[in-house]
Design an enzyme around this catalytic site. Structure first.
Site, PDB file in Angstrom:
ATOM      1  N   THR A   1       1.204  -1.206  -0.562  1.00  0.00           N
ATOM      2  CA  THR A   1      -0.188   0.122   0.274  1.00  0.00           C
ATOM      3  C   THR A   1       0.792   1.329  -0.161  1.00  0.00           C
ATOM      4  OG1 THR A   1      -1.639  -0.933   1.453  1.00  0.00           O
ATOM      5  CG2 THR A   1      -1.539   1.217   0.884  1.00  0.00           C
TER       6      THR A   1
ATOM      7  N   PHE B   1      -6.680  -5.520  -1.449  1.00  0.00           N
ATOM      8  CA  PHE B   1      -7.506  -4.872  -0.646  1.00  0.00           C
ATOM      9  C   PHE B   1      -8.125  -6.661   0.024  1.00  0.00           C
ATOM     10  CE2 PHE B   1      -7.783  -2.852  -5.059  1.00  0.00           C
ATOM     11  CZ  PHE B   1      -8.335  -1.844  -4.289  1.00  0.00           C
TER      12      PHE B   1
ATOM     13  N   CYS C   1      -4.230  -1.876   8.774  1.00  0.00           N
ATOM     14  CA  CYS C   1      -4.735  -1.008   7.294  1.00  0.00           C
ATOM     15  C   CYS C   1      -4.662   0.474   7.849  1.00  0.00           C
ATOM     16  CB  CYS C   1      -5.759  -1.902   6.624  1.00  0.00           C
ATOM     17  SG  CYS C   1      -4.154  -3.273   5.555  1.00  0.00           S
TER      18      CYS C   1
END
Length: 433
Positions: A121, A150, A261
């Site tokens: 990410t 994801f 995250c």
């Protein structure tokens, strides 16, 4: 295809195992020799349902291997995934030192045309920085692609093999064809392969996580309002979720989001915006609500017991930031337990899989129970922090008998308040009477 995955953390291991399971030859690379030795011995360093079985099977069948030799591996592969960590920097931005370090090492190792894929990410503009870094050390032809993950911890294998969508950022037709071929086994049911420019792909990942975090914080704000006005947040949640424009996902109030995250990505998106002169005020409010929510159960306990918890024995159910993982990063349990300890409480906690991870956080400052009833035995109160399935239907009579006081602070709204009172419990939850 022959694939290299640089980094054997959560994303790298899941990606490597899933690509191998679809018939590719995959080598996972890491600089940590001890970690590689453990993986070669069949020891998986993280808990993720189904991952160990997947790794063991594909190693046995010769499609998956592990090495510390990046230079000797990358030159033989067609696609190289960068899946190293991007920890939070001092100002909330993503630290790209590991990504760019991997990119330089990849550039020096290239021997043939290769697609280099940012799986980590990363903020907008990283693909271009990776491209420049590689181009500075090689004349071999390559393309850089953004392919954000994801994955939900606890359901990562399902998410990877049956994705809602696959986002691929590239302006190269050659790279596009390779990435489409590589992901074809996972989108056979018609889920979309979304091709776009790299910047849009990078931003899609952050925007998606920030939206989910926003839904969580919004519902937590509504729960606090419900307590003040005498409404029931469960009824409000059902009424909102029935609107097809809204839906029910991520509308459950709780003690805040955590993990690797949401907290990091919300901060990183805000930092990216500030760099270009945009203030995302909504995300700052999301963060404030989340931090408040993590302290809520402690405040409820102090309102009930008074300003000191000295001499109180408190049970805690759930330590990981969510069920089906052993991940303690940014877990609400950490702030809750630290708050209770600071007020003098003795903590006895149980989590189905996260005990080892919790020991690295708390050491011997708390007691680790082998089961939920052992954590509750003799307790002045029980705190429910993580909604593991095994906590949803306990033997309430046994629980009431073994606790010193039948008092529960439920941070996940697992039970009906009226039924809990009828069972003889004093029951505090979020946003309900």
């Amino acid at each position: 295809m022959k694939i290299s995955v640089i980094g054997t953390g959560y994303v790298g291991l899941v990606a490597g195992a899933c690509f191998a399971d679809s018939g590719n030859d995959v080598v996972c690379v890491d600089i940590n020799a001890e970690k590689i030795a453990r993986l070669r011995a069949g020891e998986v360093p993280i808990y993720e349902p189904g991952l160990e079985e997947l790794i063991v099977r594909n190693v046995r069948e010769g499609r998956l291997s592990f090495t510390t030799d990046l230079a000797g591996t990358v030159g033989e592969t067609q696609v190289v995934f960068i899946a190293v960590g991007t920890p939070e920097g001092e100002s909330g931005d993503a630290d790209l030192s590991y990504v760019l370090g991997a990119a330089e090492a990849i550039g020096r190792a290239l021997r043939q045309y290769t697609v280099v894929v940012d799986k980590s990410t990363v903020p907008v503009g990283t693909a271009e920085r990776v491209r420049r870094t590689i181009a500075a050390v090689t004349r071999v032809e390559f393309d850089v692609v953004s392919n954000p993950e994801f994955l939900k911890e606890g359901a990562a294998i399902e998410d990877f093999t049956r994705p809602d969508r696959v986002v691929i950022g590239t302006d190269s037709e050659r790279a596009r064809a390779i990435m489409a071929d590589l992901h074809a086994p996972f989108v056979r049911t018609g889920k979309p392969l979304l091709f776009m420019d790299a910047a849009s792909a990078e931003l899609t990942k952050y925007a998606a996580n920030a939206m989910l975090a926003t839904r969580i914080s919004f519902m937590n704000d509504i729960a606090c309002l419900c307590e003040k006005v005498g409404a029931d947040v469960e009824m409000v949640r059902r009424g909102m979720g029935a609107d097809k424009r809204i839906g029910h996902s991520f509308l459950f109030p709780g003690v805040g989001y955590g993990g690797s995250c949401f907290p990091k990505d919300v901060k990183a998106l805000g930092a990216t915006a500030r760099e270009v002169g945009v203030e995302l005020d909504l995300l700052r409010a999301v963060e404030r609500t989340n931090e408040r929510q993590k302290r809520l159960l402690v405040h409820k306990a102090l309102r009930h017991f008074g300003p000191s918890l000295e001499g109180r024995q408190l049970g805690v159910w759930g330590l990981s930031f969510k069920p089906r993982t052993d991940d303690m990063r940014e877990a609400p349990s950490v702030e809750i337990i630290e708050g209770l300890l600071a007020k003098g409480a003795r903590i006895i906690a149980h989590d189905p899989v996260a005990t080892a991870s919790a020991r690295r956080v708390f050491g011997n400052r708390i007691t680790y129970a082998p089961g939920p009833y052992a954590a509750a035995e003799g307790a002045d109160a029980l705190f429910i922090v993580t909604e593991w399935n095994e906590f949803r239907h306990p033997d309430f009579e046994r629980l009431k008998h073994i606790m010193k006081t039948p008092l529960i602070f439920d941070g996940r709204n697992l039970f009906e308040p009226e039924r809990m009172r009828a069972r003889g419990f004093t029951y505090f939850c979020l946003g309900r009477g």
